[in-house]
Design an enzyme around this catalytic site. Structure first.
Site, PDB file in Angstrom:
ATOM      1  N   ARG A   1      14.069   8.860  -1.699  1.00 33.97           N
ATOM      2  CA  ARG A   1      12.633   8.950  -1.954  1.00 33.97           C
ATOM      3  C   ARG A   1      12.006   9.628  -0.747  1.00 33.97           C
ATOM      4  O   ARG A   1      11.957   9.042   0.324  1.00 33.97           O
ATOM      5  CB  ARG A   1      12.097   7.526  -2.117  1.00 33.97           C
ATOM      6  CG  ARG A   1      10.680   7.413  -2.557  1.00 33.97           C
ATOM      7  CD  ARG A   1      10.251   5.966  -2.464  1.00 33.97           C
ATOM      8  NE  ARG A   1       9.948   5.613  -1.096  1.00 33.97           N
ATOM      9  CZ  ARG A   1      10.180   4.438  -0.537  1.00 33.97           C
ATOM     10  NH1 ARG A   1      10.738   3.479  -1.211  1.00 33.97           N
ATOM     11  NH2 ARG A   1       9.862   4.222   0.705  1.00 33.97           N
TER      12      ARG A   1
ATOM     13  N   HIS B   1       6.833   4.566  -0.999  1.00 34.71           N
ATOM     14  CA  HIS B   1       7.150   3.795  -2.207  1.00 34.71           C
ATOM     15  C   HIS B   1       6.023   3.961  -3.220  1.00 34.71           C
ATOM     16  O   HIS B   1       6.241   4.287  -4.372  1.00 34.71           O
ATOM     17  CB  HIS B   1       7.336   2.323  -1.848  1.00 34.71           C
ATOM     18  CG  HIS B   1       7.441   1.435  -3.043  1.00 34.71           C
ATOM     19  ND1 HIS B   1       8.559   1.411  -3.839  1.00 34.71           N
ATOM     20  CD2 HIS B   1       6.563   0.566  -3.594  1.00 34.71           C
ATOM     21  CE1 HIS B   1       8.361   0.546  -4.828  1.00 34.71           C
ATOM     22  NE2 HIS B   1       7.160   0.025  -4.707  1.00 34.71           N
TER      23      HIS B   1
ATOM     24  N   TYR C   1       9.268   2.197   8.594  1.00 35.39           N
ATOM     25  CA  TYR C   1      10.603   1.617   8.424  1.00 35.39           C
ATOM     26  C   TYR C   1      11.699   2.675   8.295  1.00 35.39           C
ATOM     27  O   TYR C   1      12.839   2.349   8.066  1.00 35.39           O
ATOM     28  CB  TYR C   1      10.631   0.651   7.233  1.00 35.39           C
ATOM     29  CG  TYR C   1      10.116   1.232   5.925  1.00 35.39           C
ATOM     30  CD1 TYR C   1      10.934   1.993   5.105  1.00 35.39           C
ATOM     31  CD2 TYR C   1       8.791   1.021   5.528  1.00 35.39           C
ATOM     32  CE1 TYR C   1      10.472   2.525   3.928  1.00 35.39           C
ATOM     33  CE2 TYR C   1       8.319   1.548   4.345  1.00 35.39           C
ATOM     34  CZ  TYR C   1       9.154   2.293   3.547  1.00 35.39           C
ATOM     35  OH  TYR C   1       8.682   2.824   2.381  1.00 35.39           O
TER      36      TYR C   1
END
Lengths: 442, 379
Positions: free
Chosen positions: B273, B277, B286
């Site tokens: 990705r 998100h 992260y």
């Protein structure tokens, strides 16, 4: 269609009330395209770039970098047809929104609060522009309204304030009885409440209510701190050890450092040497720089050094990433930048996560030491107390010497007493004689 | 802790130089065609160009939706950036009568199903509940609950089998999409069990984009995800999720097995990705930049373009035309989003029951009276 369009800050992440303007990517007069990034905004959730909603020319920017802006407040005006000659209303028409008047009877929005140009509300929600569009309820076509008569304020059994203001006061822990209203009929306005919060900078004079107790809602940094402390205190078995050391040589070393040409103007404090001492000691005992991960102990080669800082918003612990890479000079700069940023309340979320070892400088409050609680995920934390002249036995005689007390808390699941003691002892040895320690271990 | 336990401690720095995963690949990131012993594609030149067009349009529409969210026109958006090949490859492998059960990120599959891309935007704008007829397009509603659609799909597939629509080359198949994080859900594991023991005609298509919001794959599994299928008793295969050709070949094969009565397959499309998100998330907190850069080199669109150029299947005029078409579709999409009417408050009651209910009628009446109590309500 108006030619100049104002772009209000949208809710960028499902229920956010505000965002901080990090950086403008365009300036007044710039020609911009549709979807061209115009501004970086940081919210509680993320820092994001906002793309232009219209093509055209920037005619005004309403908020400077660093300002926190409420959702719904115009941040930029774009002339969508700049080729069509001078615009009629180049003056920032944020006021145009303020022109929406609201019947006082509606009771949702107070005068002067309807426009986009109002003072941003930093805590809680602000009145949304949408509130001004609420339709009035159909009133009963009953008897002719009695002549408007202003009630004397003395007859009210509770202070006059509109519901949103009451809510704000409750959220902020302000007792309306203690305020004098400046609004119509002596009612209390949002500004009155906010001023009441800003006024007592000294905690000695909180506005106690009739019960002589004050309720402060637990939220924000306080809430986070509380959760972290409880999580840490009741999962990691803490042990704390103390060591008092004579730091005369450290203080001299700092004086010499300050005189070096390279170091002119650099903020040099004993904390810098404590940080260096910690780094040297971690190199000797890497297990101290680790975390408990259930089945594993994760030992880290890198040290992300956290410095606990007291700020207006409460305790925060930003960290400097991979301090092992830094020279002493770079470390000094990084530490002072860290603290400055924290005090300004501009620490980025990334700087507050991933710490591996923390120093808390309780000495700045004039106390000798404490038993620090581990930040979650770290195996040890060092409290650095005040440096003060104390009677000290030096070469067989009692002499006044600058002395400090170190307090090291560690996670007993990972670190045994022996390891913790050796680690603390080495920090002490370093601070007693930094040059020798650096030569021996550096 | 005993001293000997230090051996169990691991050092995180530089520990993860994970070897490139084994997967089915037919088109390398450099745009070279490679052969695979089991899987192959035989596209015409026009079909190759069509796949490229799909990928570009899907990415462009997705970017427009992200921009619309940032401009306050959508409440939320789950971007598919980086996963175009996994979605277009599998979406184009479907036959018209195959049924799809998506997550909330399958905008590319939806596009391949011939559904107007405006449809899901009503949901993300908050003006309707989804908007298309699942039976008409054989594409179920977006499912926000993680993994729930795998059970719906399993039940549907069992129904297909009971209807006797499997067991021939013209049989029907079902495909259920989910992510790496969903593999830890009970629903997904139950779906695996049921579809396995009932030999349901279903393909489990897992887009392993490496992160479940912020949780990395290593927190989901200790074995490659596709290997889990073995434990449930059906085949699993891993495919380069950024290779549209391989994804197409592997999915078509799995769908054919399902429609011929050979039961389920788990496909792990190994992808990444590239964005957040959802628009509410900040992946820089992260993920490290070098990881993102490494995946940029494996871009699903660049490799198809390189292939088309090397094989002289397309020229710059073609690429320009595709870009222009994508842009025009994006502009069209934007215009229609901005023109979406706000729903009528009373429409809230319209689609709760197919044939209404007395209680609901009463509530509708009360709410209508309340609305009419405002000045200028026109009721």
């Amino acid at each position: 269609m108006t030619r100049i369009k104002e772009f209000p800050l949208p809710d960028l992440g499902e229920g956010l009330a505000e965002g901080e303007i990090l950086k403008w990517l365009v300036g007044v007069g710039d020609t911009i395209e549709l979807n061209q990034p115009i501004v970086e905004v940081e919210t509680a959730k993320a820092a994001v770039e906002i793309p232009a909603k219209w093509a055209g020319q920037v005619s005004a920017i309403f908020h400077a970098e660093g300002e926190t802006v409420e959702v719904g407040t115009p941040i930029i005006a774009i002339d969508t047809d700049p080729g069509a000659g001078p615009a009629d209303q180049l003056a920032p028409s944020a006021e145009s929104l303020a022109a929406v008047t609201v019947a006082p009877a509606e009771g949702m929005v107070e005068p002067g609060m309807t426009g986009g140009g109002r003072t941003p509300v930093l805590v809680g929600y602000g009145p949304r522009n949408g509130a001004a569009k609420r339709r009035a309820r159909v009133t009963e076509p009953a008897a002719p309204a009695p002549p408007q008569q202003e009630k004397p304020a003395a007859t009210v059994d509770r202070p006059l304030a509109k519901p949103p203001v009451r809510k704000l006061a409750k959220d902020l822990g302000v007792d309306l009885f203690t305020l004098t209203g400046t609004g119509p009929n002596g009612s209390i306005t949002r500004d009155d409440v906010q001023q009441a919060v800003q006024r007592p900078a000294v905690p000695a004079a909180p506005s106690f209510g009739p019960g002589r107790e004050q309720r402060i809602p637990v939220k924000g940094v306080r809430k986070l701190t509380a959760a972290n402390m409880v999580a840490s205190a009741f999962t990691a078995p803490h042990v704390t050890e103390f060591l008092t050391v004579d730091v005369t040589r450290s203080m001299r070393a700092l004086d010499r450092l300050r005189e070096l040409p390279d170091w002119r103007g650099v903020r040099v404090s004993p904390l810098l040497l404590v940080a260096k001492a910690v780094l040297v000691a971690i190199k000797r005992y890497p297990m101290v720089n680790s975390s408990w991960a259930g089945d594993d102990i994760v030992v880290k080669e890198y040290v992300n050094l956290g410095i606990a800082a007291a700020t207006e918003r409460g305790l925060i612990v930003p960290n400097i990433k991979d301090v092992g890479r830094l020279t002493l000079r770079e470390l000094a700069d990084a530490m002072s930048a860290l603290v400055t940023t924290a005090k300004e309340g501009r620490t980025s979320p990334a700087d507050m996560t991933g710490g591996t070892f923390t120093i808390t400088n309780v000495g700045v409050f004039g106390v000798d030491t404490g038993t620090p609680i581990l930040p979650p995920g770290e195996a040890a934390i060092l409290a650095f107390g005040a440096v003060r002249e104390m009677p000290w036995v030096h070469k067989g005689k009692i002499k006044p010497r600058p002395v400090t007390t170190l307090g090291l808390s560690f996670d007993h699941r990972i670190i045994d007493g022996e390891l913790g003691s050796k680690f603390l002892r080495d920090i002490g040895v370093f601070l007693s004689d930094p040059e020798a320690a650096l030569l021996a271990w550096g | 802790m005993a001293k000997g336990d230090v051996a169990r401690a691991r050092t995180t720095r530089g520990a993860k130089s994970a070897p490139a995963p084994e997967f089915v690949q037919l088109l390398t990131p450099e745009g070279e065609r490679v052969d695979h012993p089991t899987y192959a594609v035989d596209f015409t030149d026009e079909e190759y160009r069509g796949l490229y067009r799909d990928l570009v349009v899907v990415r462009r529409l997705d970017a427009e939706a992200t921009a619309l969210q940032r401009q306050g026109e959508l409440g939320l958006w789950a971007s598919l950036l980086g996963q175009e090949a996994a979605q277009v490859g599998s979406g184009r492998a479907l036959r018209v009568h195959d049924m799809v059960f998506p997550t909330y990120r399958e905008h590319g599959v939806l596009y391949c199903r011939g559904i107007d891309p405006i449809m899901p935007l009503g949901l993300f704008r908050g003006v309707d509940q989804g908007g298309w007829d699942p039976n008409q397009f054989k594409f179920s509603m977006y499912t926000i609950v993680i993994g729930a659609q795998t059970l719906h799909a399993t039940g549907y597939a069992m129904g297909v089998a009971k209807d006797g629509k499997v067991g021939s080359p013209d049989g029907e198949a079902v495909i259920a999409y989910f992510g790496d994080g969903a593999t830890s859900q009970g629903d997904v594991n139950e779906a695996f069990v049921w579809s396995s023991v009932f030999n349901a005609p279903i393909v489990f298509f897992c887009q392993n984009n490496q992160y479940a919001i912020s949780e990395p794959l290593e927190r989901q599994t200790r074995v490659p995800l596709f290997q889990r299928a073995a434990g449930f008793g059906f085949p699993g295969v891993r495919v380069d999720g950024n290779d549209v050709l391989a994804v197409y070949a592997v999915t078509r094969d799995a769908l054919d097995n399902a429609r011929q009565g050979q039961g389920p397959t788990l496909i792990e499309a190994y992808t990444y990705r590239m964005g957040a998100h959802t628009t509410s998330d900040d992946p820089t907190r992260y993920r490290i930049a070098s990881e993102v850069e490494a995946w940029q080199a494996k871009d699903p669109i660049k490799r198809v373009r390189a292939f088309l150029e090397k094989q002289k299947l397309a020229d710059s005029a073609f690429f320009d035309a595709v870009d222009e078409e994508a842009r025009a579709q994006a502009v069209h999409l934007r215009e229609r989003v901005l023109a979406m009417p706000d729903p009528q408050p009373l429409s809230l009651f319209d689609h709760v029951y197919a044939e209404g209910s007395p209680l609901l009628d009463e509530q509708r009446e009360q709410f209508g009276a309340y609305l009419a109590s405002f000045e200028g309500s026109g009721h």
